[in-house]
Scaffold this active site. Structure first.
Site, mmCIF file in Angstrom:
data_model
loop_
_atom_site.group_PDB
_atom_site.id
_atom_site.type_symbol
_atom_site.label_atom_id
_atom_site.label_comp_id
_atom_site.label_asym_id
_atom_site.label_seq_id
_atom_site.Cartn_x
_atom_site.Cartn_y
_atom_site.Cartn_z
ATOM 1 C CG HIS A 55 -1.745 -1.067 1.550
ATOM 2 N ND1 HIS A 55 -1.335 -2.179 2.221
ATOM 3 C CD2 HIS A 55 -3.051 -1.269 1.271
ATOM 4 C CE1 HIS A 55 -2.341 -3.023 2.348
ATOM 5 N NE2 HIS A 55 -3.399 -2.496 1.772
ATOM 6 C CG ASP A 58 1.756 -1.216 3.413
ATOM 7 O OD1 ASP A 58 1.049 -0.813 4.353
ATOM 8 O OD2 ASP A 58 1.380 -2.080 2.590
ATOM 9 C CG MET A 89 -1.072 -5.878 -6.365
ATOM 10 S SD MET A 89 -1.170 -5.286 -4.650
ATOM 11 C CE MET A 89 -1.870 -6.706 -3.820
ATOM 12 C CD GLU A 182 -8.608 -7.879 -1.260
ATOM 13 O OE1 GLU A 182 -7.640 -7.316 -1.818
ATOM 14 O OE2 GLU A 182 -8.557 -8.341 -0.114
ATOM 15 C CE LYS A 184 -12.432 -8.357 5.629
ATOM 16 N NZ LYS A 184 -11.258 -7.731 6.261
ATOM 17 C CD GLU A 218 -7.993 -11.574 1.895
ATOM 18 O OE1 GLU A 218 -7.500 -10.610 1.277
ATOM 19 O OE2 GLU A 218 -8.044 -11.637 3.141
ATOM 20 C CG HIS A 221 -11.997 -11.005 1.984
ATOM 21 N ND1 HIS A 221 -11.624 -9.941 1.220
ATOM 22 C CD2 HIS A 221 -11.193 -10.980 3.077
ATOM 23 C CE1 HIS A 221 -10.628 -9.295 1.824
ATOM 24 N NE2 HIS A 221 -10.345 -9.924 2.946
ATOM 25 C CG ASP A 246 -5.373 -10.776 -1.680
ATOM 26 O OD1 ASP A 246 -4.494 -10.670 -2.550
ATOM 27 O OD2 ASP A 246 -5.819 -9.803 -1.034
ATOM 28 C CG ASP A 256 -9.995 -10.161 8.282
ATOM 29 O OD1 ASP A 256 -9.558 -11.212 7.786
ATOM 30 O OD2 ASP A 256 -9.709 -9.030 7.868
ATOM 31 C CG ASP A 258 -6.150 -11.520 7.140
ATOM 32 O OD1 ASP A 258 -6.914 -11.941 6.247
ATOM 33 O OD2 ASP A 258 -6.034 -10.310 7.409
ATOM 34 C CG ASP A 288 -4.101 -9.815 2.137
ATOM 35 O OD1 ASP A 288 -3.330 -9.347 2.995
ATOM 36 O OD2 ASP A 288 -5.113 -9.222 1.749
HETATM 37 C C1 GLO Z 1 -8.350 -6.878 4.125
HETATM 38 C C2 GLO Z 1 -7.867 -6.951 2.746
HETATM 39 C C3 GLO Z 1 -6.611 -6.134 2.490
HETATM 40 C C4 GLO Z 1 -6.386 -5.917 1.007
HETATM 41 C C5 GLO Z 1 -5.279 -4.945 0.784
HETATM 42 C C6 GLO Z 1 -4.970 -4.759 -0.682
HETATM 43 O O1 GLO Z 1 -9.038 -7.738 4.608
HETATM 44 O O2 GLO Z 1 -7.677 -8.270 2.411
HETATM 45 O O3 GLO Z 1 -5.512 -6.778 3.061
HETATM 46 O O4 GLO Z 1 -6.113 -7.097 0.344
HETATM 47 O O5 GLO Z 1 -5.627 -3.720 1.339
HETATM 48 O O6 GLO Z 1 -5.716 -3.741 -1.233
HETATM 49 NI NI NI Z 2 -6.767 -8.943 0.644
HETATM 50 NI NI NI Z 3 -8.516 -9.661 3.833
HETATM 51 NI NI NI Z 4 -8.206 -10.062 6.294
#
Ligand code: GLO
Ligand code: NI
Ligand code: NI
Ligand code: NI
Length: 388
Positions: A55, A58, A89, A182, A184, A218, A221, A246, A256, A258, A288
């Site tokens: 990002h 980041d 990316m 993406e 969610k 993802e 998600h 992802d 969430d 991850d 991710d």
């Molecule tokens: C959060 C998302 C986040 C995105 C990231 C890329 O749950 O998965 O990690 O993938 O911001 O845009």
């Molecule tokens: Ni993601």
């Molecule tokens: Ni995510």
């Molecule tokens: Ni997440």
């Protein structure tokens, strides 16, 4: 088979994934923060990855001076070079800063919507500077807790305007990005717009440049809301819209998490890898995810290694599955063709319709045809458990 990854596998990690400090809504960080260059070194130490994604913030903190950002970029570039890692990316952080507390592209405030687009334009410049070709958009704050607060039709229109603008900007600047949206369903908002991958598949066709835009599904998600992730990815592939993916893991219907890829849902993870392998997905496979909150920096390296190793193991299992005579015999048995009827139903003509209407089906006989799914599923389980 050592299951050792190589850059040809196109595995990637985010600065925010190995750099995750183990903070959660109830607890402070358990790991010290690392600089972008240190995170790149950690990914390099895990070995075999293709690249690193980020990002905007980041890499460059909000409000960093020009001098500070130049230094960060130069350290980062050196770290990429010494670890032979690329930047495939880039993405925008449109969720951390308080200004985005009620959304970015869908905010009720025109100033904030414009600021979000400006921030994305700058983040695209930054991504392009490092050679990124995929641009991910995750609308983490694009939603509501109460629908008293935002018009859901306007939200879609605002989102579309933003993406159309950024597509034109991409063309104007010759960045050559492909956008990957993406989905969610919730977290961090109560309800996020475009809740599942399929929502975006529908939305994309309404854009000015639909070819430039695809999806970034993802694992966690769709799982978070109890849906079958493999089916969503399959639809994206069938629509030629799987631009990025992802990978992580998640207990269904929990917060969430991850988790490390394949750490929880072995079977779903297997069918996902099988799908990607069988359809020859050539895009990036981005982890991710982050290490458990209990892990130290050394264990984070194990987390990264494990993510790639598990994928490779499931690739190997896919190959076993596809070569297993008994399994393939069953797969063949359950897929019955009938050339004459298929040619009738493949294409509507008045003649085909008339012939189909005149066909006699013995539905009792059809219902009696065997579907030994128990046998097939148990063979799959045996194979996955390594006793086959
Ligand atoms: C959060 C998302 C986040 C995105 C990231 C890329 O749950 O998965 O990690 O993938 O911001 O845009
Ligand atoms: Ni993601
Ligand atoms: Ni995510
Ligand atoms: Ni997440």
């Amino acid at each position: 088979n050592t299951f050792t990854p190589t850059p040809a596998d196109k595995f990637t990690f985010g600065l925010w994934t190995l750099g995750n400090t183990g903070r959660d809504p109830f607890g402070e960080p358990t790991r010290s923060p690392l600089t972008p260059a240190q995170i790149v070194d950690a990914i390099g130490q895990a070995g075999g990855a293709f690249g690193v994604n980020f990002h905007d913030n980041d890499l460059i903190p909000l409000d960093a001076s020009d001098q500070a950002s130049a230094q960060i970029k130069s350290d980062f570039r050196k770290a990429l070079r010494r670890n032979k890692l690329k930047i495939p990316m880039a993405t925008t952080n449109l969720f951390s800063d308080p200004v985005f507390k009620d959304g970015a592209f869908t905010s009720n405030d025109a100033d904030i919507r414009a600021y979000a687009i400006q921030k994305t334009m700058r983040a695209m410049q930054l991504g392009a500077e490092f050679g990124a070709k995929i641009y991910v958009m995750w609308g983490g704050r694009e939603g509501t807790e109460s629908d008293a607060t935002k018009d859901p039709i306007l939200a879609v229109k605002r989102y579309r305007k933003a993406i159309n603008f950024l597509c034109k900007y991409n063309l104007d600047q010759n960045f050559g990005f492909k956008f990957a949206l993406e989905a969610k369903a919730n977290e961090p908002r109560g309800h996020i717009y475009f809740a599942v991958t399929g929502s975006y598949l529908g939305f994309i066709e309404t854009l000015d440049h639909p070819k430039m835009v695809g999806v970034n599904p993802e694992f966690a998600h769709e799982n978070m809301v109890g849906l079958n992730f493999v089916h969503h990815v399959a639809q994206a592939i069938e629509h030629k819209k799987l631009f990025h993916i992802d990978l992580n893991d998640q207990v269904m219907c929990r917060y969430d998490q991850d988790f490390r890829f394949a750490s929880n849902s072995y079977k779903q993870a297997f069918f996902l890898v099988k799908l990607l392998t069988d359809t020859q997905y050539r895009g990036f496979k981005h982890f991710d995810s982050h290490a458990y909150r209990q892990s130290d920096h050394q264990d984070v390296i194990e987390f990264a290694k494990g993510s790639m190793r598990s994928y490779k193991i499931l690739e190997y299992k896919t190959d076993q599955f596809n070569k297993d005579k008994q399994i393939q015999k069953l797969v063949k048995l359950i897929n019955r063709d009938n050339r004459k009827l298929t040619s009738l139903t493949n294409k509507f003509t008045k003649k085909n319709a008339a012939q189909l209407l005149a066909t006699n089906f013995n539905r009792h006989k059809l219902a009696e045809r065997r579907l030994p799914y128990e046998e097939l599923d148990q063979l799959t389980f045996d194979l996955l458990m390594g006793v086959r």
